[in-house]
Design an enzyme around this catalytic site. Structure first.
Site, PDB file in Angstrom:
ATOM      1  N   ILE A   1      38.514  36.015  30.625  1.00  0.00           N
ATOM      2  CA  ILE A   1      39.622  35.671  31.531  1.00  0.00           C
ATOM      3  C   ILE A   1      39.102  35.462  32.955  1.00  0.00           C
ATOM      4  O   ILE A   1      39.506  34.538  33.647  1.00  0.00           O
ATOM      5  CB  ILE A   1      40.717  36.768  31.498  1.00  0.00           C
ATOM      6  CG1 ILE A   1      41.352  36.809  30.112  1.00  0.00           C
ATOM      7  CG2 ILE A   1      41.765  36.534  32.573  1.00  0.00           C
ATOM      8  CD1 ILE A   1      42.351  37.923  29.907  1.00  0.00           C
TER       9      ILE A   1
ATOM     10  N   VAL B   1      40.527  35.851  39.852  1.00  0.00           N
ATOM     11  CA  VAL B   1      41.187  34.749  40.559  1.00  0.00           C
ATOM     12  C   VAL B   1      40.175  33.995  41.438  1.00  0.00           C
ATOM     13  O   VAL B   1      40.328  32.807  41.709  1.00  0.00           O
ATOM     14  CB  VAL B   1      42.424  35.269  41.350  1.00  0.00           C
ATOM     15  CG1 VAL B   1      42.011  36.095  42.545  1.00  0.00           C
ATOM     16  CG2 VAL B   1      43.333  34.141  41.780  1.00  0.00           C
TER      17      VAL B   1
ATOM     18  N   VAL C   1      39.335  33.996  44.609  1.00  0.00           N
ATOM     19  CA  VAL C   1      39.547  33.718  46.036  1.00  0.00           C
ATOM     20  C   VAL C   1      39.862  35.054  46.720  1.00  0.00           C
ATOM     21  O   VAL C   1      39.968  36.075  46.053  1.00  0.00           O
ATOM     22  CB  VAL C   1      40.702  32.718  46.273  1.00  0.00           C
ATOM     23  CG1 VAL C   1      40.290  31.302  46.000  1.00  0.00           C
ATOM     24  CG2 VAL C   1      41.922  33.101  45.444  1.00  0.00           C
TER      25      VAL C   1
ATOM     26  N   ALA D   1      38.956  36.389  53.218  1.00  0.00           N
ATOM     27  CA  ALA D   1      39.181  36.802  54.602  1.00  0.00           C
ATOM     28  C   ALA D   1      39.886  38.150  54.598  1.00  0.00           C
ATOM     29  O   ALA D   1      40.764  38.398  53.772  1.00  0.00           O
ATOM     30  CB  ALA D   1      40.036  35.766  55.314  1.00  0.00           C
TER      31      ALA D   1
ATOM     32  N   LYS E   1      34.842  38.459  61.531  1.00  0.00           N
ATOM     33  CA  LYS E   1      36.097  37.736  61.778  1.00  0.00           C
ATOM     34  C   LYS E   1      36.869  38.437  62.900  1.00  0.00           C
ATOM     35  O   LYS E   1      37.151  39.626  62.806  1.00  0.00           O
ATOM     36  CB  LYS E   1      36.936  37.712  60.481  1.00  0.00           C
ATOM     37  CG  LYS E   1      38.311  37.110  60.672  1.00  0.00           C
ATOM     38  CD  LYS E   1      39.157  37.166  59.413  1.00  0.00           C
ATOM     39  CE  LYS E   1      40.589  36.780  59.720  1.00  0.00           C
ATOM     40  NZ  LYS E   1      41.495  37.008  58.605  1.00  0.00           N
TER      41      LYS E   1
ATOM     42  N   LEU F   1      47.241  41.677  42.754  1.00  0.00           N
ATOM     43  CA  LEU F   1      48.162  40.576  42.467  1.00  0.00           C
ATOM     44  C   LEU F   1      49.223  40.970  41.445  1.00  0.00           C
ATOM     45  O   LEU F   1      50.301  40.379  41.410  1.00  0.00           O
ATOM     46  CB  LEU F   1      47.376  39.349  41.992  1.00  0.00           C
ATOM     47  CG  LEU F   1      46.400  38.779  43.043  1.00  0.00           C
ATOM     48  CD1 LEU F   1      45.520  37.693  42.429  1.00  0.00           C
ATOM     49  CD2 LEU F   1      47.136  38.239  44.260  1.00  0.00           C
TER      50      LEU F   1
ATOM     51  N   THR G   1      46.296  39.288  54.047  1.00  0.00           N
ATOM     52  CA  THR G   1      46.772  40.665  53.943  1.00  0.00           C
ATOM     53  C   THR G   1      46.686  41.259  52.529  1.00  0.00           C
ATOM     54  O   THR G   1      47.006  42.431  52.341  1.00  0.00           O
ATOM     55  CB  THR G   1      48.243  40.733  54.415  1.00  0.00           C
ATOM     56  OG1 THR G   1      48.943  39.607  53.894  1.00  0.00           O
ATOM     57  CG2 THR G   1      48.324  40.726  55.922  1.00  0.00           C
TER      58      THR G   1
ATOM     59  N   ILE H   1      44.122  42.008  50.453  1.00  0.00           N
ATOM     60  CA  ILE H   1      43.154  43.096  50.243  1.00  0.00           C
ATOM     61  C   ILE H   1      43.634  44.355  50.974  1.00  0.00           C
ATOM     62  O   ILE H   1      43.490  45.475  50.481  1.00  0.00           O
ATOM     63  CB  ILE H   1      41.726  42.654  50.663  1.00  0.00           C
ATOM     64  CG1 ILE H   1      41.236  41.565  49.691  1.00  0.00           C
ATOM     65  CG2 ILE H   1      40.761  43.832  50.691  1.00  0.00           C
ATOM     66  CD1 ILE H   1      39.884  40.958  50.014  1.00  0.00           C
TER      67      ILE H   1
HETATM   68  P1  FAD Z   1      42.238  39.070  39.655  1.00  0.00           P
HETATM   69  O1  FAD Z   1      41.129  38.688  40.544  1.00  0.00           O
HETATM   70  O2  FAD Z   1      43.011  37.979  38.991  1.00  0.00           O
HETATM   71  O3  FAD Z   1      41.644  40.040  38.552  1.00  0.00           O
HETATM   72  C1  FAD Z   1      42.338  40.305  37.363  1.00  0.00           C
HETATM   73  C2  FAD Z   1      41.425  41.061  36.431  1.00  0.00           C
HETATM   74  O4  FAD Z   1      42.159  41.443  35.295  1.00  0.00           O
HETATM   75  C3  FAD Z   1      40.239  40.269  35.946  1.00  0.00           C
HETATM   76  O5  FAD Z   1      39.101  41.077  35.878  1.00  0.00           O
HETATM   77  C4  FAD Z   1      40.655  39.859  34.553  1.00  0.00           C
HETATM   78  O6  FAD Z   1      39.566  39.651  33.702  1.00  0.00           O
HETATM   79  C5  FAD Z   1      41.435  41.104  34.140  1.00  0.00           C
HETATM   80  N1  FAD Z   1      42.359  40.875  33.055  1.00  0.00           N
HETATM   81  C6  FAD Z   1      43.483  40.142  33.036  1.00  0.00           C
HETATM   82  N2  FAD Z   1      44.053  40.158  31.828  1.00  0.00           N
HETATM   83  C7  FAD Z   1      43.271  40.942  31.049  1.00  0.00           C
HETATM   84  C8  FAD Z   1      43.294  41.327  29.681  1.00  0.00           C
HETATM   85  N3  FAD Z   1      44.259  40.914  28.855  1.00  0.00           N
HETATM   86  N4  FAD Z   1      42.312  42.120  29.240  1.00  0.00           N
HETATM   87  C9  FAD Z   1      41.321  42.542  30.054  1.00  0.00           C
HETATM   88  N5  FAD Z   1      41.233  42.199  31.337  1.00  0.00           N
HETATM   89  C10 FAD Z   1      42.186  41.402  31.818  1.00  0.00           C
HETATM   90  N6  FAD Z   1      43.396  38.102  49.837  1.00  0.00           N
HETATM   91  C11 FAD Z   1      42.887  38.436  51.013  1.00  0.00           C
HETATM   92  O7  FAD Z   1      42.885  39.619  51.363  1.00  0.00           O
HETATM   93  N7  FAD Z   1      42.335  37.497  51.828  1.00  0.00           N
HETATM   94  C12 FAD Z   1      42.383  36.177  51.529  1.00  0.00           C
HETATM   95  O8  FAD Z   1      41.868  35.358  52.280  1.00  0.00           O
HETATM   96  C13 FAD Z   1      43.007  35.793  50.322  1.00  0.00           C
HETATM   97  N8  FAD Z   1      43.109  34.493  49.977  1.00  0.00           N
HETATM   98  C14 FAD Z   1      43.783  34.167  48.816  1.00  0.00           C
HETATM   99  C15 FAD Z   1      44.022  32.818  48.521  1.00  0.00           C
HETATM  100  C16 FAD Z   1      44.764  32.485  47.391  1.00  0.00           C
HETATM  101  C17 FAD Z   1      45.059  31.046  47.094  1.00  0.00           C
HETATM  102  C18 FAD Z   1      45.212  33.505  46.506  1.00  0.00           C
HETATM  103  C19 FAD Z   1      45.958  33.158  45.256  1.00  0.00           C
HETATM  104  C20 FAD Z   1      44.943  34.813  46.791  1.00  0.00           C
HETATM  105  C21 FAD Z   1      44.263  35.159  47.956  1.00  0.00           C
HETATM  106  N9  FAD Z   1      44.054  36.488  48.285  1.00  0.00           N
HETATM  107  C22 FAD Z   1      43.489  36.822  49.480  1.00  0.00           C
HETATM  108  C23 FAD Z   1      44.432  37.530  47.358  1.00  0.00           C
HETATM  109  C24 FAD Z   1      43.195  38.040  46.646  1.00  0.00           C
HETATM  110  O9  FAD Z   1      42.549  36.978  45.995  1.00  0.00           O
HETATM  111  C25 FAD Z   1      43.580  39.105  45.633  1.00  0.00           C
HETATM  112  O10 FAD Z   1      44.411  40.046  46.231  1.00  0.00           O
HETATM  113  C26 FAD Z   1      42.360  39.819  45.134  1.00  0.00           C
HETATM  114  O11 FAD Z   1      41.414  38.924  44.670  1.00  0.00           O
HETATM  115  C27 FAD Z   1      42.714  40.776  44.035  1.00  0.00           C
HETATM  116  O12 FAD Z   1      43.003  40.114  42.847  1.00  0.00           O
HETATM  117  P2  FAD Z   1      43.240  41.033  41.578  1.00  0.00           P
HETATM  118  O13 FAD Z   1      42.054  41.886  41.400  1.00  0.00           O
HETATM  119  O14 FAD Z   1      44.553  41.666  41.703  1.00  0.00           O
HETATM  120  O15 FAD Z   1      43.355  39.962  40.402  1.00  0.00           O
END
Ligand code: FAD
Length: 492
Positions: free
Chosen positions: A40, A43, A45, A48, A76, A328, A339, A341
């Site tokens: 999977i 995301v 990104v 910052a 930054k 997320l 914001t 992170i």
């Molecule tokens: P993800 O990175 O999506 O990780 C999800 C995890 O869950 C992965 O390891 C995946 O493998 C696992 N997973 C999912 N389903 C399963 C399953 N069924 N079995 C096992 N594992 C699974 N934040 C900032 O602070 N600064 C920024 O500049 C910024 N820019 C952004 C720009 C965009 C366009 C977007 C969309 C977000 C941005 N963010 C930013 C937010 C930031 O990207 C996220 O808050 C951060 O990356 C955390 O993501 P996450 O770990 O919640 O999710």
């Protein structure tokens, strides 16, 4: 309800590894397992940050130089907002405060009277971080000395995750690779008891942290917690991101450049640029978005464009039963003020503070959710402000933003500031000085200022404004360039 001795984190993105590193460090009596799926992926990104991350890194005992080296980070000092108030107008949101407070009134009151008298410079000329950033300079005070710039980092999100993974594994976190295919709940309480991976491995736990990203595998797909949708206030719902080669020295700030259906980010790292176009699908197609992004980036694209869809909002309950959503999976406002992170960190710290001594208490859960709602809602209002307070009417997107209803909590504040120049911080709000910088930057200059300012003779006010601006300029000129400082840090 069982005592909480074992925590299972589902997801190994930034949220999962931040949670794993912090919980294993602070609550070392717990067994912590993290499940992530290579298939999977993450995301990819989120590059910052804002200054609160320094506190989190300190808690983890992270050495700044190691972090900067490993994540190809740069410093930054804020965000340059271009074309937001109007085409060809820009302003800077710096991480520090603006001017100085005197007597009973905030600095903006003195600045506002200076405008009437024709003696005020632009508001950001009184902010050290803004001036240093726009001059491309950066420095930290010598060790032990007070003061200095308020700063955060731009960093490679994937490398930050790997950096934290190493730390968490050293602290005893067990990583399990695999895709969760089934979630088992207790037949009476509905609590999650285990997740089962493709291949049949069963991972049981007492408390589950959902870091599975937008899908909200546990908090939504399993527990059906519900979502507060804020897209009527935050109309952007898509982004396309691409990395490019660096062609100029890394600036110590993010660029947020508005276009006719959203905005574009440019985030400089040591070895490359991070770029993205955020847009409203109602006003721009994916093909147009990627073409526009590729046309506008500096340097050559070095990665394939990646499209991301999102709905701004938050889970109705970020802690429900024995599941806490972080990252997320908990909600997403949008990346304009970087914001997310910070919100990950907030949920981790709240969870640590409210961590069950034995079994989960509904009182702790309610307290967590109350604070989480506040954390998300105050940031939402701050972001909506950027879209709503605009003079742009050159596209359907901006006309919608100008005309839309905004949350009452925001409209009351804007009205008070517009009429009187007054603004009050609520509870433990994240952004304080930032509100002045953005409201004024977006063109909201208050009609009045505090009467106490008239007590100051005009000549004194002029001298005061000049001495602040000149003092800051002198400080900035004494700083090395951002690039030189980074090099010095990496070489030392
Ligand atoms: P993800 O990175 O999506 O990780 C999800 C995890 O869950 C992965 O390891 C995946 O493998 C696992 N997973 C999912 N389903 C399963 C399953 N069924 N079995 C096992 N594992 C699974 N934040 C900032 O602070 N600064 C920024 O500049 C910024 N820019 C952004 C720009 C965009 C366009 C977007 C969309 C977000 C941005 N963010 C930013 C937010 C930031 O990207 C996220 O808050 C951060 O990356 C955390 O993501 P996450 O770990 O919640 O999710």
């Amino acid at each position: 309800m069982p005592n909480v001795n074992k925590v299972v984190i589902v997801g190994g993105g930034t949220a999962g590894w931040m949670a794993a590193a912090a919980i294993s460090k602070v609550l070392s009596h717990l067994a912590v397992e993290l499940v992530e799926s290579d298939e999977i992926g993450t995301v990819g990104v989120g590059e910052a940050t804002i200054p609160t991350l320094l506190f989190f890194n300190k808690l983890l005992g992270i050495n700044e130089r190691d972090l900067i080296r490993e994540t190809q980070a740069t410093f930054k000092l804020g965000i340059n907002f271009e074309n937001w108030q109007a085409l060809d107008k820009s302003y800077f949101h710096g991480f520090g405060s603006t001017g100085k407070d005197f007597w009973a009134a905030g600095f903006h009151n003195f600045w506002r009277r200076g405008l009437d008298l024709g003696i005020s410079e632009s508001f950001s000329d009184y902010c050290l971080e803004a001036k240093a950033a726009l001059s491309g300079r950066f420095a930290q005070p010598p060790k032990g000395a007070k003061g200095g710039l308020n700063y955060a980092y731009h960093m490679d999100a994937t490398r930050y995750g790997q950096f934290l993974r190493k730390l968490a594994e050293q602290q005893g976190v067990k990583r399990i690779e695999g895709k969760v295919e089934r979630v088992t709940q207790h037949p009476d309480s509905g609590d999650i008891t285990a997740v089962t991976l493709a291949g049949g491995q069963c991972v049981a736990g007492d408390l589950f942290i959902d870091c599975s990203g937008f899908r909200g595998l546990l908090i939504e797909q399993t527990l059906k917690t519900g979502y507060d949708d804020w897209s009527h206030w935050l109309p952007c719902d898509r982004a396309v991101a691409v990395q490019s080669s660096s062609v100029t020295a890394a600036a110590p700030y993010t660029r947020a450049i508005a276009h006719d259906a959203g905005w574009r980010w440019a985030i400089p790292l040591q070895h490359r640029m991070g770029n993205g176009l955020v847009y409203s699908a109602k006003h721009l197609s994916d093909d147009e978005a990627v073409a526009r992004l590729l046309d506008q980036i500096e340097g050559d694209a070095v990665s394939e464009p990646r499209f991301i869809r999102f709905t701004t909002g938050k889970r109705k309950q970020q802690w429900h039963k024995n599941c806490v959503a972080i990252g997320l999976s908990a909600g997403f406002i949008e990346p304009l003020e970087s914001t997310s992170i910070h919100l990950i960190q907030q949920n981790i710290l709240k969870l640590i503070k409210l961590f069950p001594s034995d079994e989960i208490s509904p009182l702790d859960v309610a307290e967590f959710n109350r604070h989480a709602d506040f954390d998300y809602e105050q940031i939402r209002d701050f972001i909506v402000l950027h879209y709503h307070l605009t003079e742009r009417d050159d596209s359907a997107f901006w006309r919608h933003c100008q005309a839309m209803d905004v949350p009452d909590s925001l409209s009351e504040r804007l009205e008070l500031f517009a009429q009187t120049g007054r603004f009050f911080v609520r509870n433990n709000e994240l952004f304080v000085d930032s509100w002045f910088q953005v409201m004024i930057g977006q063109g909201l200059v208050p009609k009045k200022y505090h009467r106490v300012v008239d007590e100051m003779p005009e000549r004194e006010l002029n001298g005061l404004l000049q001495s602040i601006a000149q003092g800051l300029e002198k400080q900035v000129q004494a700083m090395p360039t951002h690039e030189r400082y980074l090099q010095y840090l990496l070489d030392s």
